[in-house]
Scaffold this motif. Sequence first.
Motif, PDB file in Angstrom:
ATOM      1  N   ALA A 205       0.821  -1.210   0.000  1.00 57.85           N
ATOM      2  CA  ALA A 205       0.000   0.000   0.000  1.00 57.85           C
ATOM      3  C   ALA A 205       0.856   1.261   0.000  1.00 57.85           C
ATOM      4  CB  ALA A 205      -0.938  -0.009   1.204  1.00 57.85           C
ATOM      5  N   THR A 206       1.864   1.303   0.859  1.00 57.61           N
ATOM      6  CA  THR A 206       2.679   2.514   0.932  1.00 57.61           C
ATOM      7  C   THR A 206       3.594   2.640  -0.284  1.00 57.61           C
ATOM      8  OG1 THR A 206       4.314   1.382   2.334  1.00 57.61           O
ATOM      9  CG2 THR A 206       2.577   2.640   3.445  1.00 57.61           C
ATOM     10  N   GLY A 207       4.037   1.510  -0.848  1.00 55.63           N
ATOM     11  CA  GLY A 207       4.822   1.573  -2.076  1.00 55.63           C
ATOM     12  C   GLY A 207       4.019   2.173  -3.210  1.00 55.63           C
ATOM     13  N   ARG A 208       2.755   1.797  -3.291  1.00 57.85           N
ATOM     14  CA  ARG A 208       1.888   2.375  -4.326  1.00 57.85           C
ATOM     15  C   ARG A 208       1.742   3.883  -4.113  1.00 57.85           C
ATOM     16  NH1 ARG A 208      -1.992  -0.513  -3.258  1.00 57.85           N
ATOM     17  NH2 ARG A 208      -1.494  -2.205  -4.719  1.00 57.85           N
ATOM     18  N   GLN A 209       1.617   4.292  -2.843  1.00 55.87           N
ATOM     19  CA  GLN A 209       1.442   5.715  -2.560  1.00 55.87           C
ATOM     20  C   GLN A 209       2.689   6.523  -2.919  1.00 55.87           C
ATOM     21  OE1 GLN A 209      -1.704   6.859  -1.238  1.00 55.87           O
ATOM     22  NE2 GLN A 209      -0.811   8.714  -2.090  1.00 55.87           N
ATOM     23  N   LEU A 210       3.870   5.946  -2.677  1.00 58.08           N
ATOM     24  CA  LEU A 210       5.110   6.634  -3.044  1.00 58.08           C
ATOM     25  C   LEU A 210       5.167   6.930  -4.541  1.00 58.08           C
ATOM     26  CD1 LEU A 210       7.710   4.636  -0.925  1.00 58.08           C
ATOM     27  CD2 LEU A 210       7.260   7.087  -0.716  1.00 58.08           C
ATOM     28  N   CYS A 211       4.558   6.078  -5.323  1.00 58.86           N
ATOM     29  CA  CYS A 211       4.596   6.224  -6.780  1.00 58.86           C
ATOM     30  C   CYS A 211       3.475   7.092  -7.339  1.00 58.86           C
ATOM     31  CB  CYS A 211       4.541   4.845  -7.441  1.00 58.86           C
ATOM     32  SG  CYS A 211       5.946   3.778  -7.037  1.00 58.86           S
ATOM     33  N   THR A 212       2.531   7.503  -6.501  1.00 57.61           N
ATOM     34  CA  THR A 212       1.376   8.260  -6.993  1.00 57.61           C
ATOM     35  C   THR A 212       1.085   9.524  -6.190  1.00 57.61           C
ATOM     36  OG1 THR A 212      -0.135   6.933  -5.607  1.00 57.61           O
ATOM     37  CG2 THR A 212       0.255   6.164  -7.869  1.00 57.61           C
ATOM     38  N   GLU A 213       1.862   9.793  -5.140  1.00 57.41           N
ATOM     39  CA  GLU A 213       1.559  10.913  -4.239  1.00 57.41           C
ATOM     40  C   GLU A 213       1.470  12.241  -4.989  1.00 57.41           C
ATOM     41  OE1 GLU A 213       1.229  12.811  -0.276  1.00 57.41           O
ATOM     42  OE2 GLU A 213       0.559  11.012  -1.322  1.00 57.41           O
ATOM     43  N   PRO A 214       0.368  12.983  -4.803  1.00 54.24           N
ATOM     44  CA  PRO A 214       0.249  14.290  -5.456  1.00 54.24           C
ATOM     45  C   PRO A 214       1.069  15.354  -4.720  1.00 54.24           C
ATOM     46  CG  PRO A 214      -1.678  13.880  -4.104  1.00 54.24           C
ATOM     47  CD  PRO A 214      -0.839  12.626  -4.036  1.00 54.24           C
ATOM     48  N   ASP A 215       1.215  16.490  -5.353  1.00 49.30           N
ATOM     49  CA  ASP A 215       1.914  17.627  -4.754  1.00 49.30           C
ATOM     50  C   ASP A 215       0.950  18.340  -3.792  1.00 49.30           C
ATOM     51  OD1 ASP A 215       3.041  20.172  -4.218  1.00 49.30           O
ATOM     52  OD2 ASP A 215       4.231  20.054  -6.045  1.00 49.30           O
ATOM     53  N   LEU A 216       1.278  18.300  -2.506  1.00 47.87           N
ATOM     54  CA  LEU A 216       0.434  18.928  -1.484  1.00 47.87           C
ATOM     55  C   LEU A 216       1.123  20.134  -0.843  1.00 47.87           C
ATOM     56  CD1 LEU A 216      -0.935  15.740   0.346  1.00 47.87           C
ATOM     57  CD2 LEU A 216      -1.981  17.018  -1.528  1.00 47.87           C
ATOM     58  N   VAL A 217       2.170  20.621  -1.469  1.00 44.45           N
ATOM     59  CA  VAL A 217       2.979  21.669  -0.836  1.00 44.45           C
ATOM     60  C   VAL A 217       2.186  22.964  -0.660  1.00 44.45           C
ATOM     61  CG1 VAL A 217       5.067  23.077  -1.057  1.00 44.45           C
ATOM     62  CG2 VAL A 217       5.110  20.652  -1.665  1.00 44.45           C
ATOM     63  N   ASP A 218       1.377  23.342  -1.629  1.00 45.75           N
ATOM     64  CA  ASP A 218       0.609  24.580  -1.488  1.00 45.75           C
ATOM     65  C   ASP A 218      -0.361  24.487  -0.317  1.00 45.75           C
ATOM     66  OD1 ASP A 218       1.950  25.708  -3.583  1.00 45.75           O
ATOM     67  OD2 ASP A 218       0.369  25.353  -5.067  1.00 45.75           O
ATOM     68  N   ARG A 219      -1.013  23.339  -0.174  1.00 45.86           N
ATOM     69  CA  ARG A 219      -1.904  23.158   0.981  1.00 45.86           C
ATOM     70  C   ARG A 219      -1.124  23.231   2.290  1.00 45.86           C
ATOM     71  NH1 ARG A 219      -5.178  17.795   0.781  1.00 45.86           N
ATOM     72  NH2 ARG A 219      -5.684  18.555   2.875  1.00 45.86           N
ATOM     73  N   LEU A 220       0.028  22.595   2.296  1.00 46.95           N
ATOM     74  CA  LEU A 220       0.829  22.573   3.518  1.00 46.95           C
ATOM     75  C   LEU A 220       1.331  23.967   3.875  1.00 46.95           C
ATOM     76  CD1 LEU A 220       1.988  20.592   5.624  1.00 46.95           C
ATOM     77  CD2 LEU A 220       4.024  20.403   4.183  1.00 46.95           C
ATOM     78  N   SER A 221       1.673  24.764   2.870  1.00 45.94           N
ATOM     79  CA  SER A 221       2.227  26.093   3.136  1.00 45.94           C
ATOM     80  C   SER A 221       1.228  27.009   3.831  1.00 45.94           C
ATOM     81  CB  SER A 221       2.690  26.739   1.832  1.00 45.94           C
ATOM     82  OG  SER A 221       1.590  27.037   0.989  1.00 45.94           O
ATOM     83  N   ALA A 222      -0.057  26.686   3.741  1.00 44.51           N
ATOM     84  CA  ALA A 222      -1.079  27.503   4.395  1.00 44.51           C
ATOM     85  C   ALA A 222      -1.210  27.195   5.881  1.00 44.51           C
ATOM     86  CB  ALA A 222      -2.427  27.292   3.710  1.00 44.51           C
ATOM     87  N   VAL A 223      -0.555  26.147   6.354  1.00 44.83           N
ATOM     88  CA  VAL A 223      -0.629  25.765   7.763  1.00 44.83           C
ATOM     89  C   VAL A 223       0.342  26.625   8.565  1.00 44.83           C
ATOM     90  CG1 VAL A 223      -0.259  23.884   9.403  1.00 44.83           C
ATOM     91  CG2 VAL A 223      -1.273  23.407   7.171  1.00 44.83           C
ATOM     92  N   PRO A 224      -0.100  27.210   9.674  1.00 45.58           N
ATOM     93  CA  PRO A 224       0.767  28.106  10.458  1.00 45.58           C
ATOM     94  C   PRO A 224       1.711  27.348  11.390  1.00 45.58           C
ATOM     95  CG  PRO A 224      -1.418  28.036  11.450  1.00 45.58           C
ATOM     96  CD  PRO A 224      -1.490  27.187  10.195  1.00 45.58           C
ATOM     97  N   LEU A 225       2.691  26.685  10.793  1.00 46.39           N
ATOM     98  CA  LEU A 225       3.713  25.962  11.562  1.00 46.39           C
ATOM     99  C   LEU A 225       5.093  26.316  11.023  1.00 46.39           C
ATOM    100  CD1 LEU A 225       2.709  22.194  12.060  1.00 46.39           C
ATOM    101  CD2 LEU A 225       2.976  23.932  13.826  1.00 46.39           C
ATOM    102  N   PRO A 226       6.125  26.254  11.861  1.00 49.74           N
ATOM    103  CA  PRO A 226       7.485  26.354  11.344  1.00 49.74           C
ATOM    104  C   PRO A 226       7.857  25.067  10.591  1.00 49.74           C
ATOM    105  CG  PRO A 226       7.384  26.844  13.711  1.00 49.74           C
ATOM    106  CD  PRO A 226       6.085  26.216  13.333  1.00 49.74           C
TER     107      PRO A 226
END
Length: 289
Positions: A205-226
Amino acid sequence: MTSDLHVPSYETRQLPTARGPFAVVDVPAAPGAGAKGTALLLPGYTGSKEDFTLLHEPLAARGYRSVAVDGRGQHESDGPDDESAYALDELARDVLAQVEALGERVHLVGHSLGGLIARRAVLLDPSPFRSLTLMASGPARISVSQEQRVKLLRDALAVMSMEECWEAILAMGPPEEVGGPARGIGGPELLRRRWLRTRPAQLLATGRQLCTEPDLVDRLSAVPLPFHVLSGSRDDTWPVADLDAMAKRLNAHRSVIEGAEHSPNADRPEATAKALADFWDRTEPSAGS
């Protein structure tokens, strides 16, 4: 790269959570160091909590408690044979349960696959976290060359037992050349044992996810964390240039560990621990805050 280093031994305990128990190595801050905070360390694909063994002592000396965990279905944490149980959002909810069980906000560190899980946890609920460090973990799917290796492993798991797969991996060449599950901290017997204890469904399952993971960086950048992006100076799983670009998109602190590759925690543990603790010190300048 760790063959000449002293590898300390730490006891494993079970961390009970609302989503079941998880095997952890839990190392407190060193006496006299002044407790500053706690870090939760998530391993990568085919990895385990032992991948962080060489970080515990230097982090403790800087005043940080470090808790390395086997995710569900990894090494000494049990898991089901159903691949749906290892969807990244399910693994992220496990992380939230682990932090709740620890009883305090933590600095979250995810290595490789662990970074993909860590960012999912932060996207679900950032409130339990003081910071997020993505260690050798990129913005989306892994490189084409690594996809081919993961797909080869997944194809083998579909027709072979874990024991047969292990023998096939070793037959491909020395661990330092083959890499993957045959290379790591703890010696050949520990590496074999953790491979055999890991659930095939987790790897599939996780191997499949490594090969298909979308780009979530823009969503993550909106989170107020260092944020902190840490990597070796070479990486064949996510190109270093991609990690540089991700750090800019996140407005993240960037650490490059010279002489390290995809596992800076194992290749250059002292430098990696220093980079982590320096970042956390800047994030939480007051001990115990």
